[in-house]
Design an enzyme around this catalytic site. Structure first.
Site, short mmCIF file in Angstrom:
data_model
loop_
_atom_site.label_atom_id
_atom_site.label_comp_id
_atom_site.label_asym_id
_atom_site.label_seq_id
_atom_site.Cartn_x
_atom_site.Cartn_y
_atom_site.Cartn_z
CD GLU A 103 -2.90 1.30 1.99
OE1 GLU A 103 -3.92 2.09 1.89
OE2 GLU A 103 -2.88 0.67 3.13
CD GLU A 140 -7.84 1.63 5.18
OE1 GLU A 140 -7.19 0.95 5.78
OE2 GLU A 140 -7.47 2.18 4.27
#
Length: 273
Positions: free
Chosen positions: A152, A249
């Site tokens: 990420e 998220e």
């Protein structure tokens, strides 16, 4: 009443919907399914007991729902992957064993990895080479265990000092690792802040993207609350045949029950393409 399934696998977190569905995780998962969601995510899955992990996996299997990547390694304070392999290899291989055990219990396909901080004294290219070498042995172990690492990139405004910040950088690393068990999670909130150009970057990195995170900017709330045109992005992903998970998220723009209803409405509107 049950709602029709969404076109894509948007994945609310297991912490979502406590006002509409109560505190029980299993009630929340059933509620999500009734609302048309076909996936969930839980960053903290590894912190749950083996028993609870297995029960969650069994219910998701019964409802034919997927689970997005769980967090395997995300230390924002330490230099790790940028260091030479002989300094961190044993530690990282021990971690990969834990990730694979979680995967075996739950069937979750992806583990999220943030490769830590950059080193202020070492040339950037040496650090990149170290990250690639460290990911090679981690990916090799994960491939044998049937698991995929997703890296990420995070934006430097919220998380200063981290090595991995951009999609092209993550792409370069995955191409160099050259293992199907090393991919990217494209967090569209972070990438809108760091570089924008979301759809062209999706296309350029397509063969290396393993999952997505969703959140609007500014504010990191549900789609429709900021500047990202999520309907167009979701339409684009659908057209490309994306069948993976999109982890929701982000926070809510409103509190309580109203906020949870607004969350569902936001995804219905963004999914209307």
């Amino acid at each position: 009443p049950k709602s029709r399934p969404f076109k894509l696998k948007y994945a609310p977190s297991l912490g979502m919907f406590k006002h509409l569905a109560g505190d029980d995780i299993f009630d929340k998962i059933r509620f999500m399914h009734d609302q048309g969601f076909r996936a969930v995510f839980d960053n903290g899955l590894m912190g749950k007991s083996s028993d609870q992990q297995e029960k969650i996996a069994a219910l998701l299997d019964e409802l034919k729902m997927d689970m997005g990547p769980f967090v395997g390694y995300a230390d924002f304070k330490e230099e790790s992957f940028v260091l030479p392999p002989d300094q961190i290899k044993d530690e990282m291989l021990n971690k990969t064993k834990e990730w694979i055990e979680t995967h075996k219990r739950t069937g979750v396909k992806c583990v999220l990895v943030v490769p830590g901080r950059y080193n202020q004294q070492m040339e950037w290219e040496y650090q990149t080479a170290n990250v690639v070498e460290n990911l090679k042995y981690c990916a090799e172990a994960c491939q044998k265990g049937g698991l995929v690492i997703v890296l990420e990139p995070l934006n430097p405004h919220d998380h200063p000092g981290l090595f991995l910040t951009k999609m092209p950088q993550a792409y370069q690393i995955c191409q160099a690792v050259d293992n199907p068990s090393c991919k990217i999670v494209n967090d569209l909130y972070h990438q809108q802040i760091t570089e924008g150009n979301l759809i062209p970057n999706i296309d350029r990195c397509w063969n290396q993207i393993g999952a997505f995170h969703v959140g609007d900017n500014p504010g990191r709330k549900e789609p429709g609350t900021g500047e990202i045109n999520y309907r167009n992005i979701f339409k684009h992903l659908n057209k490309k045949g994306y069948d993976g998970v999109l982890c929701c998220e982000h926070g809510l723009s409103q509190k309580g029950k109203e906020g949870e209803l607004a969350f569902i409405k936001a995804y219905r509107e963004a999914d209307d393409f």
